[in-house]
Each structure stands twice: as C-alpha cells, then as structure tokens.
Write an enzyme that holds these catalytic residues in place. Sequence first.
Site, PDB file in Angstrom:
ATOM      1  N   SER A   1       0.823  -1.214   0.000  1.00  0.00           N
ATOM      2  CA  SER A   1       0.000   0.000   0.000  1.00  0.00           C
ATOM      3  C   SER A   1       0.854   1.260   0.000  1.00  0.00           C
ATOM      4  O   SER A   1       1.924   1.291   0.605  1.00  0.00           O
ATOM      5  CB  SER A   1      -0.902   0.027   1.231  1.00  0.00           C
ATOM      6  OG  SER A   1      -1.629   1.246   1.248  1.00  0.00           O
TER       7      SER A   1
ATOM      8  N   LYS B   1      -4.666  -6.711   3.427  1.00  0.00           N
ATOM      9  CA  LYS B   1      -4.632  -5.573   2.486  1.00  0.00           C
ATOM     10  C   LYS B   1      -6.052  -5.207   2.038  1.00  0.00           C
ATOM     11  O   LYS B   1      -6.388  -4.020   1.880  1.00  0.00           O
ATOM     12  CB  LYS B   1      -3.746  -5.916   1.271  1.00  0.00           C
ATOM     13  CG  LYS B   1      -3.766  -4.856   0.165  1.00  0.00           C
ATOM     14  CD  LYS B   1      -3.278  -3.497   0.672  1.00  0.00           C
ATOM     15  CE  LYS B   1      -3.014  -2.435  -0.356  1.00  0.00           C
ATOM     16  NZ  LYS B   1      -3.943  -2.118  -1.364  1.00  0.00           N
TER      17      LYS B   1
ATOM     18  N   HIS C   1      -7.568  -3.324   4.760  1.00  0.00           N
ATOM     19  CA  HIS C   1      -6.937  -1.987   4.736  1.00  0.00           C
ATOM     20  C   HIS C   1      -7.698  -1.100   3.751  1.00  0.00           C
ATOM     21  O   HIS C   1      -8.037   0.050   4.031  1.00  0.00           O
ATOM     22  CB  HIS C   1      -5.461  -2.103   4.328  1.00  0.00           C
ATOM     23  CG  HIS C   1      -4.837  -0.805   3.894  1.00  0.00           C
ATOM     24  ND1 HIS C   1      -5.071  -0.245   2.649  1.00  0.00           N
ATOM     25  CD2 HIS C   1      -4.029   0.073   4.533  1.00  0.00           C
ATOM     26  CE1 HIS C   1      -4.431   0.910   2.554  1.00  0.00           C
ATOM     27  NE2 HIS C   1      -3.781   1.121   3.685  1.00  0.00           N
ATOM     28  N   ASN C   2      -7.968  -1.651   2.581  1.00  0.00           N
ATOM     29  CA  ASN C   2      -8.660  -0.871   1.557  1.00  0.00           C
ATOM     30  C   ASN C   2     -10.098  -0.558   1.957  1.00  0.00           C
ATOM     31  O   ASN C   2     -10.600   0.531   1.677  1.00  0.00           O
ATOM     32  CB  ASN C   2      -8.639  -1.603   0.208  1.00  0.00           C
ATOM     33  CG  ASN C   2      -7.290  -1.477  -0.478  1.00  0.00           C
ATOM     34  OD1 ASN C   2      -6.278  -1.226   0.181  1.00  0.00           O
ATOM     35  ND2 ASN C   2      -7.252  -1.657  -1.777  1.00  0.00           N
TER      36      ASN C   2
ATOM     37  N   GLU D   1      -9.832   2.203   4.157  1.00  0.00           N
ATOM     38  CA  GLU D   1      -9.501   3.373   3.300  1.00  0.00           C
ATOM     39  C   GLU D   1     -10.795   3.954   2.686  1.00  0.00           C
ATOM     40  O   GLU D   1     -11.004   5.168   2.685  1.00  0.00           O
ATOM     41  CB  GLU D   1      -8.530   2.884   2.217  1.00  0.00           C
ATOM     42  CG  GLU D   1      -8.227   3.849   1.087  1.00  0.00           C
ATOM     43  CD  GLU D   1      -7.378   3.164  -0.014  1.00  0.00           C
ATOM     44  OE1 GLU D   1      -6.328   2.580   0.306  1.00  0.00           O
ATOM     45  OE2 GLU D   1      -7.784   3.202  -1.190  1.00  0.00           O
TER      46      GLU D   1
HETATM   47  C1  6PG Z   1      -3.184   1.448  -1.657  1.00  0.00           C
HETATM   48  C2  6PG Z   1      -4.502   1.574  -2.381  1.00  0.00           C
HETATM   49  C3  6PG Z   1      -4.483   0.940  -3.719  1.00  0.00           C
HETATM   50  C4  6PG Z   1      -5.839   0.896  -4.386  1.00  0.00           C
HETATM   51  C5  6PG Z   1      -6.396   2.211  -4.728  1.00  0.00           C
HETATM   52  C6  6PG Z   1      -7.598   2.169  -5.629  1.00  0.00           C
HETATM   53  O1  6PG Z   1      -3.252   0.911  -0.554  1.00  0.00           O
HETATM   54  O2  6PG Z   1      -2.166   1.863  -2.163  1.00  0.00           O
HETATM   55  O3  6PG Z   1      -5.489   0.932  -1.615  1.00  0.00           O
HETATM   56  O4  6PG Z   1      -4.029  -0.378  -3.550  1.00  0.00           O
HETATM   57  O5  6PG Z   1      -5.705   0.201  -5.567  1.00  0.00           O
HETATM   58  O6  6PG Z   1      -6.714   2.927  -3.590  1.00  0.00           O
HETATM   59  O7  6PG Z   1      -8.684   1.494  -5.083  1.00  0.00           O
HETATM   60  P1  6PG Z   1     -10.129   1.788  -5.690  1.00  0.00           P
HETATM   61  O8  6PG Z   1      -9.978   2.009  -7.158  1.00  0.00           O
HETATM   62  O9  6PG Z   1     -10.966   0.582  -5.401  1.00  0.00           O
HETATM   63  O10 6PG Z   1     -10.609   3.023  -4.990  1.00  0.00           O
END
Ligand code: 6PG
Length: 475
Positions: free
Chosen positions: A132, A186, A189-190, A193
């Site tokens: 990430s 991960k 994590h997303n 996010e």
């Molecule tokens: C990271 C991000 C990355 C992810 C983007 C796009 O941890 O660097 O999570 O891995 O691909 O944030 O995610 P979306 O297109 O689903 O918003």
Amino acid sequence: MAKADIGLVGLGVMGANLALNIAEKGYTVAVNNRSAARIDDFMATAREQGLDGRTMPEADLTAFVQSVKVPRSIIIMVKAGRPVDDMIEQLLPLLEAGDAILECGNSLFSDTQRRFDYLKPKGIGYLGVGVSGGAEGARHGPSIMVGGSKEQWHHAEPVLKAIAAKFKGESCCAWLGEGGAGHFVKTIHNGIEYGDMQMIAEVYGVMRDGLGMDAGACAEVFKRWNAGPLNSYLIEITGHVLEAVDGETGRPLVELILDKAGQKGTGVWSAIAAQELGVPATAIEGAVAARSISSRKSERIAAEAVYGRRQDGKAGISIDDLEKALLAGKIVSYTQGFSVIARQSEAQGWGLELSTIAKIWRAGCIIRSRFLDQMASAFAGDASTNLLMVPDFVTLMKDCHPALRRVVAAGALGELPLICLSSALSYFDSYHQARGTANLIQGQRDFFGAHGFEIEGRGSDLHGVWPATISEAAE
Ligand code: 6PG
C-alpha cells in the site's frame, strides 16, 4: 555474471517503482516484462536515477529466472485475476523446489490461498503480498503486508524490510500469517480506506452544503485538523485537493471534478467478507454503497427533480463538532475493520496479531495516521479485539460521540447524506445497548416459520401460541 538478489516481473507503474526502490536500497534486481519496450523505458529511468548498475534487464523469461540467486524470490506485479494464474504457469517449469513467487497486486485472498495450496506440494513457496502507498509509496517506502510460505518469506525478508516505509526506525513490513493472510489484511486496509475517504467526503459535504463554505475555506480546516488528533495522510491530501485551482478557469479544481467515484473491487470484497463472517462493518459497507450511488449520476438528477433540492447553508453545526464526529466515525470504522480481520484469522487459523497490523499501517500506506500508533499500543496491551472496549478508545469515544450525534442529526434535518457517519453511529448505539429489539424479530420468525426463541429461565427453542393464519389474527 553475478546473480540478482531478487527478480521482478511486470514493469507497470507499481512494479517499476518497486524495482527502483529495491535497487536504491542496495540490492540487485532482475527485471522482466511481457513487452520489451517497457523494459527499455524502465532502464532509461533507472539510468537517469543512477540505479542502472543494480538493475538487470532480461526480456527472455527463462534467462530472467536463471539470472536470480537460488533460492529465488520472484515478485510478480501483474493485473489481479487470470493474468496472475497465467504468469504462475509460465514461471512454474522454470523454478526449482525452494524458490518462491511473491505476488504483490490487490488479489482476492481466496485466489491467493488457492495458489498457495497449488504450489505447496510442488515445493514452490507462494507469498501473497499487500503493498500500500500508491506509486509514490512503492518508490520510496510502502507498507508491506506479507502472507504465505513462512520459510520463503525469510529469504525475501531483508529486501522487503529494506524497501518498506519506516515508522520511528521500525520497518512497516511483516509476515502476518499463512496462505491468503497478507492479501486479506490488504483488502480490509482498503475497506478502511474507503470508510476514511467517505467520512471525509461527508464532512466536506456538510461544510460545503450545510455551512456554505467554499473549497478554500474547507482546505484551511483540513490543514488545521492535520495538526491535531486527525493527523493522517488522507486528511493531509484532502487539504491539497481542496486548495488546487484549475488553470483554465481559475476555479477550485474540486468543483469541476464530476461527483462519480470509481472502485476496483477491494471495498466490495471487504463488505462481502464482513457479511460472510457475520461481523458488522456498517461503515465500510456504507462507503461502498456511497460509491455505487455516486456513480448513478443521471438517476440522482432525475430524483432531485422529483423530490426537490435541499436548502443549503442551514446545518448550524460547529467545525469542532465535525472534527470530533470524524474521529468518532473513524474509531467505529477501524473497530469494525479490525473485528473482521480478527474473525477471519480465527476462521482460517492464521493467528494474526492486530497490534502488528496496526504497526505496519503507521507509515507508508494510504490510511497511515497518528491514530494508528495509538491503536497499535492499545492492541499490544489488551486482549480485546473490539477497540470500543479498549480503555484509551473508551475515553476518546465518550468525548467524541455526542458530536457525531449532533452532526448526524444536523445532516438528517438538512438533507445532507451521511451514509458512513450515520451507520457508524447506529452501530455504536446498537453495540452499547444491553437491551436491543431482536426479541421482536424472534417473535416474528417463530410466528411465520416456527424458528423458536429463548426465554431466560425457561430454555431455548420455545414456541409461541400464535393465531394459525393472518386472517384468523385479524378476526
Ligand atoms: C493502496 C490503495 C491501492 C488501491 C487504490 C484504488 O493501498 O495503495 O489501496 O491499492 O488500488 O486505492 O482502489 P479503488 O480504485 O478501489 O478506490
């Protein structure tokens, strides 16, 4: 010729940046890509950055594999899904027992688990690695969540730890558990996010539509907040996004960007995992739903014409309440995310340590924040997996939930959508009420399906004496 310390296939933006990062940290990296032109571009960049001495280009896959030290660690950075399986099949005949494939994309954890199980009997290690931090992170220090074959992890460990972000000197890279553990962490994590981004966007909506603030004024607030308890990468970049001006019109760029957000799948996977595991993750689910609603722009335009446009500038809420509401929403969202991880860890027998996960998220990744340092300490000193019961967070939540309540109420009255913040509040209220309303659900279930219910002191699987039919009930 000396062999490379590690190999990397797939020189897209993330792959190329990881390779440059590896070279910069003093390791030699062999690189390969399906199109040779991209290898040439990569080498030109490596030369510009003075790193070509530690990068070994190899367009032929067999020669590439042979150019890596045994036991080999081969990073693959290709599109998630079928391309990963195809790449594994191409590499398989070229590898020897003891070698390992490290897959660093955003893969579905069950795919990673399947690949791990497939390669294990062949003596090939498989590591599903969550990386990430976007392109910048990959180049200068991402957070690295490793799962899979423990033995082969130790071969790659020095390189991965060296390229990862550092928090007070500690590397934000750790082996977390077997099989798909790294990619699952991960994914969550997303999901977190998504929740962070959505809650920030909701608070921006209250400022813009409820308080009539322009983008510049909103940017100032986010900058100020970044110096306080909300300090984080996402709050920081929000300030920058809000203050950017469009060169052509001189207007704030954010006002020109269409209000339709995309998604690639990890948010949905987080919500599905939460549902499958029976762990409430309302903030993550709300954030995913909000992206889906955002993408239905024409439907929203039509509905506004039917229901009318809300009156702006009527929220009557303070900036201090918004700050505390965001903090309370974040506590709930992280509580939910960590609970999903804890439950999946139990189900899969991964033995994941929540404090280690919080630690490797403190720097490098998209959700990095001051808050995660507090969380890492909280998990280290407490066996509870629900943050809402950890003393430091109990204190914080007690301080912040009244503000979240006022913001959600103001949003409801002012027709300001707060999917994530309001669902976080409802979760909190459901969570801390000893007496809920599921007694009625049980009564209903027994009425129509004889599903049974429990009465303390009388036992479980009891049944009510209900009217036989609805019409009988109506008589
Ligand atoms: C990271 C991000 C990355 C992810 C983007 C796009 O941890 O660097 O999570 O891995 O691909 O944030 O995610 P979306 O297109 O689903 O918003």
